[in-house]
Motif scaffolding. Sequence first.
Motif, PDB file in Angstrom:
ATOM      1  N   ASN A  29      15.071 -14.528  18.751  1.00  0.00           N
ATOM      2  CA  ASN A  29      14.406 -13.224  18.638  1.00  0.00           C
ATOM      3  C   ASN A  29      13.144 -13.223  19.496  1.00  0.00           C
ATOM      4  OD1 ASN A  29      12.514 -14.630  17.136  1.00  0.00           O
ATOM      5  ND2 ASN A  29      13.098 -13.722  15.169  1.00  0.00           N
ATOM      6  N   SER A  30      12.436 -12.111  19.498  1.00  0.00           N
ATOM      7  CA  SER A  30      11.276 -11.974  20.393  1.00  0.00           C
ATOM      8  C   SER A  30      10.176 -12.969  20.053  1.00  0.00           C
ATOM      9  CB  SER A  30      10.736 -10.547  20.326  1.00  0.00           C
ATOM     10  OG  SER A  30      11.719  -9.654  20.762  1.00  0.00           O
ATOM     11  N   GLN A  31       9.981 -13.210  18.747  1.00  0.00           N
ATOM     12  CA  GLN A  31       8.948 -14.169  18.355  1.00  0.00           C
ATOM     13  C   GLN A  31       9.295 -15.572  18.852  1.00  0.00           C
ATOM     14  OE1 GLN A  31       8.265 -14.546  14.111  1.00  0.00           O
ATOM     15  NE2 GLN A  31       6.576 -15.979  14.397  1.00  0.00           N
ATOM     16  N   ASP A  66      19.206 -12.601  19.039  1.00  0.00           N
ATOM     17  CA  ASP A  66      19.307 -12.153  17.643  1.00  0.00           C
ATOM     18  C   ASP A  66      19.934 -10.758  17.597  1.00  0.00           C
ATOM     19  OD1 ASP A  66      18.813 -11.111  15.054  1.00  0.00           O
ATOM     20  OD2 ASP A  66      17.266 -12.633  14.760  1.00  0.00           O
ATOM     21  N   LYS A  68      20.808  -8.967  15.099  1.00  0.00           N
ATOM     22  CA  LYS A  68      20.206  -8.042  14.123  1.00  0.00           C
ATOM     23  C   LYS A  68      18.966  -7.373  14.712  1.00  0.00           C
ATOM     24  CE  LYS A  68      22.293 -10.722  10.474  1.00  0.00           C
ATOM     25  NZ  LYS A  68      22.157 -11.944   9.648  1.00  0.00           N
ATOM     26  N   GLU A  69      18.173  -8.122  15.478  1.00  0.00           N
ATOM     27  CA  GLU A  69      16.985  -7.539  16.117  1.00  0.00           C
ATOM     28  C   GLU A  69      17.393  -6.502  17.172  1.00  0.00           C
ATOM     29  OE1 GLU A  69      12.896  -9.360  17.898  1.00  0.00           O
ATOM     30  OE2 GLU A  69      14.635  -9.797  19.128  1.00  0.00           O
ATOM     31  N   LYS A  73      18.201  -1.095  18.720  1.00  0.00           N
ATOM     32  CA  LYS A  73      17.412  -0.681  19.890  1.00  0.00           C
ATOM     33  C   LYS A  73      18.170   0.308  20.775  1.00  0.00           C
ATOM     34  CE  LYS A  73      14.597  -4.882  20.262  1.00  0.00           C
ATOM     35  NZ  LYS A  73      13.256  -4.360  19.920  1.00  0.00           N
TER      36      LYS A  73
END
Length: 257
Positions: A29-31, A66, A68-69, A73
């Motif tokens: 994910n982005s994190q 990810d 789900k993330e 979008k």
Amino acid sequence: TTFETIITEQRGRVGIITLNRPKALNALNSQLMAEVVSAAQAYDTDPSVGAIVITGSERAFAAGADIKEMSEKTYVDMLSEDFFSAWGHLVEVRTPVIAAVAGFALGGGCELAMMCDIIIAAENAVFGQPEINLGVIPGIGGSQRLTRAIGKAKAMDMVLTGRRMKVEEAERAGLVSRVVPTESYLDDAIAVATTISELSLPITILAKQAVNRSQEVSLAEGILFERRVFHSTFATDDQTEGMAAFVEKRDANFSHR
Ligand code: HXC
């Protein structure tokens, strides 16, 4: 710095980054992207680190971006945030980066492995670009780096069908550097990293740049780049030391900055 999605640990001159989202099979994910890039940049500018290892768990290196993330979008979201472009900073890292891959390396996981300089793969490693099954295509270099690594015939097969490639085929095709037992893959990768980390850091940086140049320019330009860089190594103390050590039949004592 405290990280939430990765664990960092330095062993000797090797900086280790362990992807740590076990419940999501290390989905990127982005994190996690921001943390991996930040940790790799910190190791890159630390002269006590001569090689970096990126690894996951025995079950999964990373099962892709990810989903789900990403699922909510829109096109404009992706464009506005230039989704996942920050992974590009990882290939700006000059210190050699070794991927220690076990289990699933799918989608972004396969792409992350291919952004590394060397891939040490466990016998249970599985590679794939299954994005087509989600109605998308590879987005962190898969269509480009996989094609350069294994050729158009196999890359098209992987990207268009989304099928998985086991480690034997991956090695045959030239996707991975070495296949090692699953029980020892991380130790084996750290051993490779340790060997590199004890050499001259400035010279390993130049060697990495020379090989990477081959992926960007014509053969004639690449050869010229190589010769110029080769000549430049004679401006370093490490060339003097490395050759003197050979002549004097002793181990070289290289500088690390
Ligand atoms: C989010 C993921 C995930 C992913 C697995 N999980 N992969 N979550 N994103 N990519 C989660 C599952 O939802 C589940 O959580 C948990 O991890 C365990 O996964 P399972 O499916 O239950 O495990 P298993 O049955 O062993 O199957 C493993 C698997 C499968 C074959 C790897 O999870 C899978 O196919 N994952 C997706 C692989 C994929 O399509 N990757 C490409 C992503 S697109 P819960 O909580 O639900 O139980 C991509 C684009 C890159 O990478 C470009 C971006 C710019």
